[in-house]
Design a protein around this motif. Structure first.
Motif, PDB file in Angstrom:
ATOM      1  N   ALA A   3      44.635 -40.582   2.795  1.00 29.75           N
ATOM      2  CA  ALA A   3      46.099 -40.591   2.752  1.00 29.75           C
ATOM      3  C   ALA A   3      46.601 -41.286   1.492  1.00 29.75           C
ATOM      4  O   ALA A   3      47.508 -40.786   0.806  1.00 29.75           O
ATOM      5  N   ALA A   4      46.021 -42.437   1.166  1.00 29.18           N
ATOM      6  CA  ALA A   4      46.447 -43.176  -0.023  1.00 29.18           C
ATOM      7  C   ALA A   4      46.170 -42.373  -1.292  1.00 29.18           C
ATOM      8  O   ALA A   4      47.012 -42.304  -2.194  1.00 29.18           O
ATOM      9  N   ASP A   5      45.013 -41.763  -1.369  1.00 34.29           N
ATOM     10  CA  ASP A   5      44.640 -40.952  -2.525  1.00 34.29           C
ATOM     11  C   ASP A   5      45.577 -39.753  -2.655  1.00 34.29           C
ATOM     12  O   ASP A   5      46.089 -39.452  -3.740  1.00 34.29           O
ATOM     13  N   HIS A   6      45.810 -39.075  -1.563  1.00 34.81           N
ATOM     14  CA  HIS A   6      46.687 -37.904  -1.547  1.00 34.81           C
ATOM     15  C   HIS A   6      48.103 -38.284  -1.980  1.00 34.81           C
ATOM     16  O   HIS A   6      48.715 -37.615  -2.815  1.00 34.81           O
ATOM     17  N   ASN A   7      48.613 -39.364  -1.425  1.00 33.93           N
ATOM     18  CA  ASN A   7      49.970 -39.788  -1.770  1.00 33.93           C
ATOM     19  C   ASN A   7      50.071 -40.170  -3.242  1.00 33.93           C
ATOM     20  O   ASN A   7      51.043 -39.796  -3.916  1.00 33.93           O
ATOM     21  N   ALA A   8      49.080 -40.893  -3.759  1.00 40.43           N
ATOM     22  CA  ALA A   8      49.109 -41.303  -5.165  1.00 40.43           C
ATOM     23  C   ALA A   8      49.124 -40.078  -6.081  1.00 40.43           C
ATOM     24  O   ALA A   8      49.863 -40.040  -7.071  1.00 40.43           O
ATOM     25  N   TYR A   9      48.344 -39.093  -5.751  1.00 50.03           N
ATOM     26  CA  TYR A   9      48.281 -37.860  -6.546  1.00 50.03           C
ATOM     27  C   TYR A   9      49.653 -37.194  -6.626  1.00 50.03           C
ATOM     28  O   TYR A   9      50.142 -36.851  -7.700  1.00 50.03           O
ATOM     29  N   HIS A  10      50.286 -37.020  -5.468  1.00 48.60           N
ATOM     30  CA  HIS A  10      51.566 -36.319  -5.441  1.00 48.60           C
ATOM     31  C   HIS A  10      52.727 -37.186  -5.928  1.00 48.60           C
ATOM     32  O   HIS A  10      53.702 -36.658  -6.469  1.00 48.60           O
ATOM     33  N   LEU A  11      52.639 -38.494  -5.766  1.00 47.18           N
ATOM     34  CA  LEU A  11      53.666 -39.363  -6.339  1.00 47.18           C
ATOM     35  C   LEU A  11      53.620 -39.279  -7.862  1.00 47.18           C
ATOM     36  O   LEU A  11      54.666 -39.292  -8.523  1.00 47.18           O
ATOM     37  N   ALA A  12      52.433 -39.167  -8.418  1.00 46.61           N
ATOM     38  CA  ALA A  12      52.318 -38.975  -9.871  1.00 46.61           C
ATOM     39  C   ALA A  12      52.957 -37.655 -10.287  1.00 46.61           C
ATOM     40  O   ALA A  12      53.611 -37.573 -11.338  1.00 46.61           O
ATOM     41  N   GLU A  13      52.809 -36.633  -9.464  1.00 44.68           N
ATOM     42  CA  GLU A  13      53.466 -35.361  -9.772  1.00 44.68           C
ATOM     43  C   GLU A  13      54.985 -35.501  -9.731  1.00 44.68           C
ATOM     44  O   GLU A  13      55.680 -34.931 -10.572  1.00 44.68           O
ATOM     45  N   ILE A  14      55.491 -36.248  -8.763  1.00 41.82           N
ATOM     46  CA  ILE A  14      56.935 -36.480  -8.697  1.00 41.82           C
ATOM     47  C   ILE A  14      57.415 -37.142  -9.978  1.00 41.82           C
ATOM     48  O   ILE A  14      58.434 -36.745 -10.567  1.00 41.82           O
ATOM     49  N   ILE A  15      56.689 -38.137 -10.429  1.00 40.99           N
ATOM     50  CA  ILE A  15      57.068 -38.826 -11.666  1.00 40.99           C
ATOM     51  C   ILE A  15      57.000 -37.867 -12.851  1.00 40.99           C
ATOM     52  O   ILE A  15      57.881 -37.874 -13.720  1.00 40.99           O
ATOM     53  N   MET A  16      55.997 -37.012 -12.895  1.00 33.77           N
ATOM     54  CA  MET A  16      55.889 -36.041 -13.980  1.00 33.77           C
ATOM     55  C   MET A  16      57.077 -35.069 -13.954  1.00 33.77           C
ATOM     56  O   MET A  16      57.667 -34.783 -15.003  1.00 33.77           O
ATOM     57  N   VAL A  17      57.442 -34.584 -12.782  1.00 34.21           N
ATOM     58  CA  VAL A  17      58.603 -33.703 -12.677  1.00 34.21           C
ATOM     59  C   VAL A  17      59.849 -34.442 -13.152  1.00 34.21           C
ATOM     60  O   VAL A  17      60.664 -33.892 -13.906  1.00 34.21           O
ATOM     61  N   ARG A  18      59.999 -35.679 -12.744  1.00 29.90           N
ATOM     62  CA  ARG A  18      61.157 -36.465 -13.186  1.00 29.90           C
ATOM     63  C   ARG A  18      61.174 -36.613 -14.707  1.00 29.90           C
ATOM     64  O   ARG A  18      62.228 -36.527 -15.325  1.00 29.90           O
ATOM     65  N   ARG A  19      60.033 -36.815 -15.309  1.00 30.64           N
ATOM     66  CA  ARG A  19      59.970 -36.914 -16.772  1.00 30.64           C
ATOM     67  C   ARG A  19      60.386 -35.597 -17.410  1.00 30.64           C
ATOM     68  O   ARG A  19      61.120 -35.589 -18.403  1.00 30.64           O
ATOM     69  N   LEU A  20      59.917 -34.493 -16.855  1.00 26.63           N
ATOM     70  CA  LEU A  20      60.287 -33.185 -17.401  1.00 26.63           C
ATOM     71  C   LEU A  20      61.775 -32.914 -17.238  1.00 26.63           C
ATOM     72  O   LEU A  20      62.370 -32.185 -18.042  1.00 26.63           O
ATOM     73  N   LEU A  21      62.373 -33.488 -16.205  1.00 25.20           N
ATOM     74  CA  LEU A  21      63.811 -33.331 -15.970  1.00 25.20           C
ATOM     75  C   LEU A  21      64.626 -34.417 -16.677  1.00 25.20           C
ATOM     76  O   LEU A  21      65.830 -34.495 -16.489  1.00 25.20           O
ATOM     77  N   ASP A  22      63.958 -35.225 -17.454  1.00 28.99           N
ATOM     78  CA  ASP A  22      64.587 -36.344 -18.152  1.00 28.99           C
ATOM     79  C   ASP A  22      65.310 -37.267 -17.174  1.00 28.99           C
ATOM     80  O   ASP A  22      66.434 -37.708 -17.407  1.00 28.99           O
ATOM     81  N   ALA A  23      64.630 -37.547 -16.065  1.00 34.11           N
ATOM     82  CA  ALA A  23      65.223 -38.378 -15.001  1.00 34.11           C
ATOM     83  C   ALA A  23      64.284 -39.517 -14.609  1.00 34.11           C
ATOM     84  O   ALA A  23      64.281 -39.972 -13.479  1.00 34.11           O
ATOM     85  N   TRP A  24      63.478 -39.979 -15.561  1.00 36.75           N
ATOM     86  CA  TRP A  24      62.564 -41.093 -15.311  1.00 36.75           C
ATOM     87  C   TRP A  24      62.728 -42.124 -16.411  1.00 36.75           C
ATOM     88  O   TRP A  24      62.509 -41.822 -17.576  1.00 36.75           O
ATOM     89  N   ASN A  25      63.099 -43.321 -16.025  1.00 35.36           N
ATOM     90  CA  ASN A  25      63.354 -44.373 -17.009  1.00 35.36           C
ATOM     91  C   ASN A  25      62.435 -45.565 -16.839  1.00 35.36           C
ATOM     92  O   ASN A  25      62.634 -46.579 -17.490  1.00 35.36           O
ATOM     93  N   ASN A  26      61.475 -45.499 -15.917  1.00 28.90           N
ATOM     94  CA  ASN A  26      60.638 -46.672 -15.646  1.00 28.90           C
ATOM     95  C   ASN A  26      59.455 -46.732 -16.572  1.00 28.90           C
ATOM     96  O   ASN A  26      58.619 -46.042 -16.727  1.00 28.90           O
TER      97      ASN A  26
END
Length: 161
Positions: A138-161
């Motif tokens: 579960a932890a591995d799976h969540n980390a993988y997809h949370l990284a994808e969320i961050i990548m999508v946010r970067r592509l949408l120019d919506a990540w500032n962290n």
């Protein structure tokens, strides 16, 4: 006075820490913090999923792993169709909030399973799985997809962290 932990307690503490985001990746709260609601359903060019679809996938998969740990009569959804929502956007803010709340609730419940101390016992209705394996998965799976969320946010120019 210094508290002394045994190896089992250290492992439980590390599993709880990992489920909370660990040392090397963002947790769900950080990954979603400040995301404009109008970007939840946007799929950047050539990417297969929106952030909503990733959030829902995390919710469904983690719920399935948790229920498998708890209930011998649990039937998993059909892979892969039932693990990925067809809709690119949530139907409402409430649907979004409900999904995020469920992920957090199920994460808390997985942490509770870790704290029971039965990490190495085989799950009676499984075929060799242990609570430890399911928590790590579960932890591995969540980390993988949370990284994808961050990548999508970067592509949408919506990540500032």
């Amino acid at each position: 006075m210094k508290t002394q932990y045994n190896e089992h307690e250290i492992l439980i503490d590390e599993l709880v820490h990992l489920l909370n985001g660990g040392n090397a990746h963002a947790d769900l709260t950080r990954a979603l913090d400040g995301l404009p609601s109008n970007l939840r359903g946007v799929k950047p060019d050539k990417l297969p999923y929106s952030i909503w679809q990733l959030v829902e996938h995390i919710r469904i998969a983690q719920w399935d792993m948790l229920e498998f740990c708890k209930d011998g009569s649990h039937e998993s959804p059909n892979w892969p169709d039932d693990y990925w929502p067809k809709e690119t956007s949530p139907t409402s803010d409430e649907a979004w909030n409900k999904s995020v709340r469920q992920i957090n609730k199920d994460t808390d419940e997985l942490m509770g399973l870790a704290k029971t101390g039965n990490l190495f016992e085989k799950i009676p209705h499984g075929d060799g799985q242990t609570i430890l394996r399911e928590i790590l998965q579960a932890a591995d799976h969540n980390a993988y997809h949370l990284a994808e969320i961050i990548m999508v946010r970067r592509l949408l120019d919506a990540w500032n962290n």
